[in-house]
Write a protein that holds these residues in place. Structure first.
Motif, mmCIF file in Angstrom:
data_model
loop_
_atom_site.group_PDB
_atom_site.id
_atom_site.type_symbol
_atom_site.label_atom_id
_atom_site.label_comp_id
_atom_site.label_asym_id
_atom_site.label_seq_id
_atom_site.Cartn_x
_atom_site.Cartn_y
_atom_site.Cartn_z
ATOM 1 N N SER A 4 0.866 -1.172 0.000
ATOM 2 C CA SER A 4 0.000 0.000 0.000
ATOM 3 C C SER A 4 0.905 1.225 0.000
ATOM 4 O O SER A 4 2.103 1.124 0.254
ATOM 5 C CB SER A 4 -0.943 0.008 1.204
ATOM 6 N N THR A 5 0.330 2.371 -0.285
ATOM 7 C CA THR A 5 1.084 3.618 -0.377
ATOM 8 C C THR A 5 0.615 4.573 0.709
ATOM 9 O O THR A 5 -0.574 4.634 1.008
ATOM 10 C CB THR A 5 0.865 4.260 -1.762
ATOM 11 N N ILE A 6 1.536 5.329 1.271
ATOM 12 C CA ILE A 6 1.184 6.350 2.258
ATOM 13 C C ILE A 6 0.916 7.652 1.503
ATOM 14 O O ILE A 6 1.720 8.077 0.679
ATOM 15 C CB ILE A 6 2.315 6.535 3.286
ATOM 16 N N THR A 7 -0.214 8.283 1.806
ATOM 17 C CA THR A 7 -0.583 9.533 1.138
ATOM 18 C C THR A 7 0.156 10.707 1.773
ATOM 19 O O THR A 7 0.832 10.561 2.786
ATOM 20 C CB THR A 7 -2.101 9.790 1.253
ATOM 21 N N ALA A 8 -0.009 11.889 1.178
ATOM 22 C CA ALA A 8 0.616 13.096 1.714
ATOM 23 C C ALA A 8 0.098 13.412 3.120
ATOM 24 O O ALA A 8 0.785 14.060 3.911
ATOM 25 C CB ALA A 8 0.343 14.277 0.776
ATOM 26 N N LYS A 9 -1.104 12.939 3.456
ATOM 27 C CA LYS A 9 -1.680 13.153 4.782
ATOM 28 C C LYS A 9 -1.239 12.074 5.776
ATOM 29 O O LYS A 9 -1.684 12.063 6.910
ATOM 30 C CB LYS A 9 -3.201 13.170 4.706
ATOM 31 N N GLY A 10 -0.398 11.135 5.338
ATOM 32 C CA GLY A 10 0.066 10.072 6.220
ATOM 33 C C GLY A 10 -0.908 8.916 6.324
ATOM 34 O O GLY A 10 -0.801 8.084 7.223
ATOM 35 N N GLN A 11 -1.860 8.830 5.423
ATOM 36 C CA GLN A 11 -2.851 7.768 5.462
ATOM 37 C C GLN A 11 -2.497 6.660 4.489
ATOM 38 O O GLN A 11 -1.782 6.879 3.512
ATOM 39 C CB GLN A 11 -4.228 8.323 5.103
ATOM 40 N N THR A 12 -3.005 5.461 4.769
ATOM 41 C CA THR A 12 -2.837 4.343 3.853
ATOM 42 C C THR A 12 -4.080 3.482 3.910
ATOM 43 O O THR A 12 -4.861 3.558 4.863
ATOM 44 C CB THR A 12 -1.574 3.514 4.188
ATOM 45 N N THR A 13 -4.284 2.676 2.897
ATOM 46 C CA THR A 13 -5.399 1.739 2.868
ATOM 47 C C THR A 13 -4.846 0.352 3.147
ATOM 48 O O THR A 13 -3.869 -0.072 2.528
ATOM 49 C CB THR A 13 -6.086 1.749 1.482
ATOM 50 N N VAL A 14 -5.461 -0.344 4.080
ATOM 51 C CA VAL A 14 -5.055 -1.718 4.355
ATOM 52 C C VAL A 14 -5.677 -2.576 3.260
ATOM 53 O O VAL A 14 -6.898 -2.571 3.080
ATOM 54 C CB VAL A 14 -5.537 -2.178 5.754
ATOM 55 N N PRO A 15 -4.854 -3.298 2.512
ATOM 56 C CA PRO A 15 -5.378 -4.102 1.401
ATOM 57 C C PRO A 15 -6.440 -5.108 1.873
ATOM 58 O O PRO A 15 -6.403 -5.595 3.003
ATOM 59 C CB PRO A 15 -4.141 -4.815 0.866
ATOM 60 N N SER A 16 -7.389 -5.420 0.999
ATOM 61 C CA SER A 16 -8.527 -6.261 1.363
ATOM 62 C C SER A 16 -8.112 -7.651 1.837
ATOM 63 O O SER A 16 -8.726 -8.191 2.765
ATOM 64 C CB SER A 16 -9.514 -6.374 0.202
ATOM 65 N N ASP A 17 -7.074 -8.250 1.238
ATOM 66 C CA ASP A 17 -6.670 -9.587 1.680
ATOM 67 C C ASP A 17 -6.100 -9.550 3.099
ATOM 68 O O ASP A 17 -6.304 -10.466 3.899
ATOM 69 C CB ASP A 17 -5.696 -10.247 0.706
ATOM 70 N N ILE A 18 -5.434 -8.454 3.464
ATOM 71 C CA ILE A 18 -4.907 -8.296 4.824
ATOM 72 C C ILE A 18 -6.056 -8.064 5.800
ATOM 73 O O ILE A 18 -6.103 -8.654 6.877
ATOM 74 C CB ILE A 18 -3.895 -7.128 4.899
ATOM 75 N N ARG A 19 -7.021 -7.216 5.414
ATOM 76 C CA ARG A 19 -8.191 -6.986 6.271
ATOM 77 C C ARG A 19 -8.940 -8.284 6.531
ATOM 78 O O ARG A 19 -9.388 -8.546 7.644
ATOM 79 C CB ARG A 19 -9.139 -5.966 5.634
#
Length: 74
Positions: A4-19
């Motif tokens: 996953s990638t960290i955005t400029a706001k410091g956020q990321t999306t946890v990939p669906s397979d990991i969730r």
């Protein structure tokens, strides 16, 4: 390997397979730990300490006095 990638706001999306593996749902808190060697461990905080209440039952007929539980304080 999942990325996953960290955005400029410091956020990321946890990939669906990991969730799915974490059984993470919206609102699940993640606990991040950085180990001394630089390894990062992420755990899903799915349980509260309060969920453990009542899991253990006292053995019947066995009671201990407070003084017996704290022998070093005599």
């Amino acid at each position: 390997m999942t990325e996953s990638t960290i955005t400029a706001k410091g956020q990321t999306t946890v990939p669906s397979d990991i969730r799915a593996r974490l059984l993470a749902e919206p609102g699940t808190r993640l606990v991040w730990s950085v180990m001394p060697d630089g390894t990062i461990i992420v755990r899903a905080k799915t349980k509260s300490i309060l969920d453990l209440a009542g899991m253990l039952k006292a053995p019947k007929g066995k009671r201990a006095a407070i003084d017996d539980m704290n022998p070093w304080r005599r």
